[in-house]
Motif scaffolding. Structure first.
Motif, PDB file in Angstrom:
ATOM      1  N   SER A 144      -0.626   6.149  -3.235  1.00 45.89           N
ATOM      2  CA  SER A 144      -1.045   5.540  -4.488  1.00 45.89           C
ATOM      3  C   SER A 144       0.049   5.587  -5.555  1.00 45.89           C
ATOM      4  O   SER A 144       0.056   4.785  -6.459  1.00 45.89           O
ATOM      5  CB  SER A 144      -2.307   6.248  -4.996  1.00 45.89           C
ATOM      6  N   ALA A 145       0.957   6.540  -5.434  1.00 41.95           N
ATOM      7  CA  ALA A 145       1.983   6.709  -6.463  1.00 41.95           C
ATOM      8  C   ALA A 145       2.824   5.447  -6.605  1.00 41.95           C
ATOM      9  O   ALA A 145       3.420   4.976  -5.647  1.00 41.95           O
ATOM     10  CB  ALA A 145       2.877   7.891  -6.117  1.00 41.95           C
ATOM     11  N   GLY A 146       2.869   4.929  -7.799  1.00 38.46           N
ATOM     12  CA  GLY A 146       3.751   3.806  -8.088  1.00 38.46           C
ATOM     13  C   GLY A 146       3.371   2.519  -7.399  1.00 38.46           C
ATOM     14  O   GLY A 146       4.206   1.686  -7.112  1.00 38.46           O
ATOM     15  N   THR A 147       2.105   2.343  -7.118  1.00 39.28           N
ATOM     16  CA  THR A 147       1.675   1.155  -6.415  1.00 39.28           C
ATOM     17  C   THR A 147       0.556   0.482  -7.185  1.00 39.28           C
ATOM     18  O   THR A 147      -0.235   1.140  -7.865  1.00 39.28           O
ATOM     19  CB  THR A 147       1.172   1.520  -5.003  1.00 39.28           C
ATOM     20  N   GLY A 158      10.029   0.150  -0.820  1.00 41.37           N
ATOM     21  CA  GLY A 158      10.916  -0.963  -1.089  1.00 41.37           C
ATOM     22  C   GLY A 158      11.642  -1.403   0.165  1.00 41.37           C
ATOM     23  O   GLY A 158      11.393  -0.884   1.246  1.00 41.37           O
ATOM     24  N   GLY A 159      12.559  -2.325  -0.008  1.00 43.28           N
ATOM     25  CA  GLY A 159      13.226  -2.945   1.136  1.00 43.28           C
ATOM     26  C   GLY A 159      13.887  -1.968   2.090  1.00 43.28           C
ATOM     27  O   GLY A 159      13.683  -2.031   3.300  1.00 43.28           O
ATOM     28  N   GLU A 160      14.683  -1.058   1.561  1.00 41.77           N
ATOM     29  CA  GLU A 160      15.461  -0.203   2.455  1.00 41.77           C
ATOM     30  C   GLU A 160      14.576   0.775   3.214  1.00 41.77           C
ATOM     31  O   GLU A 160      14.684   0.931   4.425  1.00 41.77           O
ATOM     32  CB  GLU A 160      16.518   0.567   1.651  1.00 41.77           C
ATOM     33  N   ASP A 161      13.646   1.403   2.474  1.00 40.64           N
ATOM     34  CA  ASP A 161      12.751   2.340   3.135  1.00 40.64           C
ATOM     35  C   ASP A 161      11.863   1.623   4.148  1.00 40.64           C
ATOM     36  O   ASP A 161      11.613   2.126   5.242  1.00 40.64           O
ATOM     37  CB  ASP A 161      11.877   3.049   2.095  1.00 40.64           C
ATOM     38  N   LEU A 162      11.408   0.456   3.739  1.00 44.33           N
ATOM     39  CA  LEU A 162      10.518  -0.294   4.623  1.00 44.33           C
ATOM     40  C   LEU A 162      11.224  -0.655   5.919  1.00 44.33           C
ATOM     41  O   LEU A 162      10.594  -0.791   6.974  1.00 44.33           O
ATOM     42  CB  LEU A 162      10.055  -1.580   3.911  1.00 44.33           C
ATOM     43  N   HIS A 163      12.527  -0.776   5.828  1.00 43.76           N
ATOM     44  CA  HIS A 163      13.294  -1.150   7.003  1.00 43.76           C
ATOM     45  C   HIS A 163      13.257  -0.066   8.071  1.00 43.76           C
ATOM     46  O   HIS A 163      13.487  -0.326   9.249  1.00 43.76           O
ATOM     47  CB  HIS A 163      14.744  -1.442   6.591  1.00 43.76           C
ATOM     48  N   ARG A 164      12.958   1.135   7.649  1.00 40.24           N
ATOM     49  CA  ARG A 164      12.930   2.229   8.610  1.00 40.24           C
ATOM     50  C   ARG A 164      11.570   2.358   9.285  1.00 40.24           C
ATOM     51  O   ARG A 164      11.398   3.159  10.197  1.00 40.24           O
ATOM     52  CB  ARG A 164      13.286   3.545   7.908  1.00 40.24           C
ATOM     53  N   VAL A 165      10.608   1.578   8.826  1.00 43.16           N
ATOM     54  CA  VAL A 165       9.273   1.611   9.435  1.00 43.16           C
ATOM     55  C   VAL A 165       9.246   0.631  10.597  1.00 43.16           C
ATOM     56  O   VAL A 165       9.670  -0.518  10.474  1.00 43.16           O
ATOM     57  CB  VAL A 165       8.203   1.247   8.391  1.00 43.16           C
ATOM     58  N   HIS A 166       8.732   1.104  11.719  1.00 49.26           N
ATOM     59  CA  HIS A 166       8.571   0.201  12.866  1.00 49.26           C
ATOM     60  C   HIS A 166       7.245  -0.532  12.740  1.00 49.26           C
ATOM     61  O   HIS A 166       6.210   0.070  12.487  1.00 49.26           O
ATOM     62  CB  HIS A 166       8.603   0.993  14.172  1.00 49.26           C
ATOM     63  N   GLU A 203       0.811  -1.216   0.000  1.00 51.03           N
ATOM     64  CA  GLU A 203       0.000   0.000   0.000  1.00 51.03           C
ATOM     65  C   GLU A 203       0.846   1.268   0.000  1.00 51.03           C
ATOM     66  O   GLU A 203       0.418   2.306  -0.489  1.00 51.03           O
ATOM     67  CB  GLU A 203      -0.934   0.003   1.215  1.00 51.03           C
ATOM     68  N   THR A 204       2.016   1.181   0.606  1.00 52.02           N
ATOM     69  CA  THR A 204       2.844   2.384   0.665  1.00 52.02           C
ATOM     70  C   THR A 204       3.774   2.483  -0.521  1.00 52.02           C
ATOM     71  O   THR A 204       4.340   3.558  -0.768  1.00 52.02           O
ATOM     72  CB  THR A 204       3.701   2.390   1.943  1.00 52.02           C
ATOM     73  N   GLY A 205       3.973   1.397  -1.248  1.00 52.33           N
ATOM     74  CA  GLY A 205       4.909   1.416  -2.347  1.00 52.33           C
ATOM     75  C   GLY A 205       6.353   1.478  -1.902  1.00 52.33           C
ATOM     76  O   GLY A 205       7.230   1.853  -2.681  1.00 52.33           O
ATOM     77  N   ALA A 220       2.090   0.323  12.881  1.00 51.61           N
ATOM     78  CA  ALA A 220       3.302   0.759  12.184  1.00 51.61           C
ATOM     79  C   ALA A 220       3.523   2.243  12.405  1.00 51.61           C
ATOM     80  O   ALA A 220       2.572   3.030  12.378  1.00 51.61           O
ATOM     81  CB  ALA A 220       3.188   0.462  10.689  1.00 51.61           C
ATOM     82  N   PHE A 221       4.780   2.611  12.630  1.00 50.50           N
ATOM     83  CA  PHE A 221       5.196   4.012  12.713  1.00 50.50           C
ATOM     84  C   PHE A 221       6.070   4.289  11.495  1.00 50.50           C
ATOM     85  O   PHE A 221       7.121   3.675  11.341  1.00 50.50           O
ATOM     86  CB  PHE A 221       6.033   4.279  13.971  1.00 50.50           C
ATOM     87  N   ALA A 222       5.642   5.222  10.660  1.00 44.02           N
ATOM     88  CA  ALA A 222       6.373   5.478   9.424  1.00 44.02           C
ATOM     89  C   ALA A 222       6.812   6.931   9.348  1.00 44.02           C
ATOM     90  O   ALA A 222       6.096   7.825   9.809  1.00 44.02           O
ATOM     91  CB  ALA A 222       5.491   5.138   8.218  1.00 44.02           C
ATOM     92  N   PRO A 223       7.974   7.198   8.757  1.00 44.04           N
ATOM     93  CA  PRO A 223       8.362   8.579   8.480  1.00 44.04           C
ATOM     94  C   PRO A 223       7.469   9.143   7.377  1.00 44.04           C
ATOM     95  O   PRO A 223       6.723   8.403   6.730  1.00 44.04           O
ATOM     96  CB  PRO A 223       9.811   8.455   8.016  1.00 44.04           C
ATOM     97  N   ASP A 224       7.558  10.413   7.175  1.00 42.72           N
ATOM     98  CA  ASP A 224       6.732  11.055   6.151  1.00 42.72           C
ATOM     99  C   ASP A 224       7.020  10.416   4.803  1.00 42.72           C
ATOM    100  O   ASP A 224       8.151  10.440   4.312  1.00 42.72           O
ATOM    101  CB  ASP A 224       7.024  12.559   6.119  1.00 42.72           C
TER     102      ASP A 224
END
Lengths: 250, 250
Positions: free
Chosen positions: B120-123, B78-86, B74-76, B111-115
């Motif tokens: 929807s973009a690219g998903t 990838g691995g590295e960015d997703l790693h920063r989400v708790h 849903e967020t689009g 989940a706690f995500a950064p901005d």
DNA sequence: GGAATAGTGTCTATGAGACATTATCTT
DNA sequence: AAGATAATGTCTCATAGACACTATTCC
């Protein structure tokens, strides 16, 4: 195939069934030591292993109700006594392969019970026992139940800090010393009697006085202690912080 | 028929299938306000309702992995960015009838995500949006998702007290004022800038200095602020207590 | 220059913890 | 009488919070 199409085409009924069970980590204090309720498995897999009481959630049965039913079956407790047991959801465990038969997702619950009679007495359940937690490391439990117990223990220790749930290990009326014994037992750490006493009375809603005292003094002397019952607080402000043990956190 | 016999005769495969899903309460901070990730349902039941991103747990897929997959879809990310989400397990919901189709037990995650960029973009996912939580009361969500969101919010507020997870709402480097804004946003309560500053620096392992400062001062003046990154603590000692709001506890 | 903000200093109230003391009860 | 325990008092130290102040930067 996009994820959207995948999901649209996904019919869960077309897949092998997933079973949902509840397992209950039931803690009580007997003879000054923390005990865990276990049952012996009669069938495969893990036949003859000790395991947490639990079982399949029945159709149209709520999860909480299923946990309460399993607890009642094993402890032999009726409605009124069961009402004094604190029961809360702990966590869910669904790692593939945790049950060799099929995919099983288990919703684990955590229960705090006052000192109860031996579990097998007057119950239809099979072999059951209260195991002192000190004896747990030398015993292998079925499935991933050791992990669940560890999670439950950590939750229990944390909950004593900011909730009045320690009173759930005691009877209707208790002394401050009784309550202190609960904290010392669960935390595995001696507490200062005088400071604990004052702290407990200073936290709003933790305990309320009954006006009465014990009939006799302690077995080795000392004055009669005043009796209290659980207060109406659901969270403690300020919390009773456990003494700094180790820097587990880092 | 005794309980023992009942259980022995109980074959879960003989009952209607139980489906297990994951649903994710994803929080982020956009433009100074707490936002929740929602997706619009395309099909019955609750067609056109907004709902938490989620879906069926696939065979041989771990629960945590399923939640991470749904979040990534849903967020689009990838691995590295997703790693920063708790991502952590929140609770499980299995009240009969919560899904009109069949028995569905949902394992909710928080989940706690950064901005993040617009979801929807690219998903491949369908319609998705970040909803400001202030707008939530006027919106009816599908299933029991309003309840799940409420539980997630309460968990999030509590977790900021005793964990460094507030940093998960921020980028790699941040100022103390950035961190304070997170606390103020999630708790919905203004904090004293000077005292917060000192407190954050005094808690071991919460933040560590990068040595650098911001390029410019604030938009309305003020000196350049020092930059920090998340520390190595997993629990905070002592905790950052939120200001006494109400006596919710009693 | 004026306003806003980062960061630090200071003071006070509060609570935790160490220790002491008194009263009461059992053996 | 001796020992143990309940309950309270006292002292010290650490921390939270209120407030003040300086330095730096933007407009």
């Amino acid at each position: 195939m996009s994820e959207e199409q995948y999901l649209a085409a996904y019919d869960p009924r077309a897949y092998p069934a997933v079973a949902v069970t509840v397992d209950v980590v039931t803690l009580t204090i007997r003879e000054g030591a923390l005990h865990l309720l276990l049952v012996r498995r009669a069938e495969q897999p893990y036949a003859d292993f000790w395991a947490l009481p639990g079982g399949f959630v029945r159709p149209a049965e709520d999860l909480d109700a299923a946990a309460g039913r399993e607890l009642a079956e094993e402890t032999g407790l009726g409605g009124e006594d069961l009402h004094r047991v604190h029961l809360e959801q702990l966590a869910s465990y669904g790692t593939p392969g945790r049950d060799p038969r099929m995919r099983v997702v288990s919703i684990a619950y955590l229960a705090f019970a006052p000192d109860l009679p031996e579990p097998s007495a007057g119950t239809d359940a099979g072999e059951a026992e209260w195991l002192p937690l000190a004896a747990l490391p030398s015993r292998r439990l079925a499935f991933d139940h050791e992990r669940i117990v560890a999670d439950g223990l950590e939750r229990a220790r944390a909950k004593l800090e900011y909730t009045p749930l320690a009173t759930r290990f005691l009877g209707e009326e208790f002394t401050i010393a009784d309550l202190r014994a609960v904290y010392e037992t669960v935390w595995g750490h001696p507490l200062h009697a005088g400071n604990f006493h004052r702290k407990v009375l200073s936290v709003p809603g933790l305990v309320e006085s009954t006006g009465a005292t014990t009939e006799h003094g302690g077995p080795r002397g000392g004055p009669r202690a005043r009796l209290y019952r659980a207060g109406d607080a659901r969270l403690l402000h300020p919390a009773l912080l456990r003494p700094a043990t180790e820097e587990t956190a880092r």
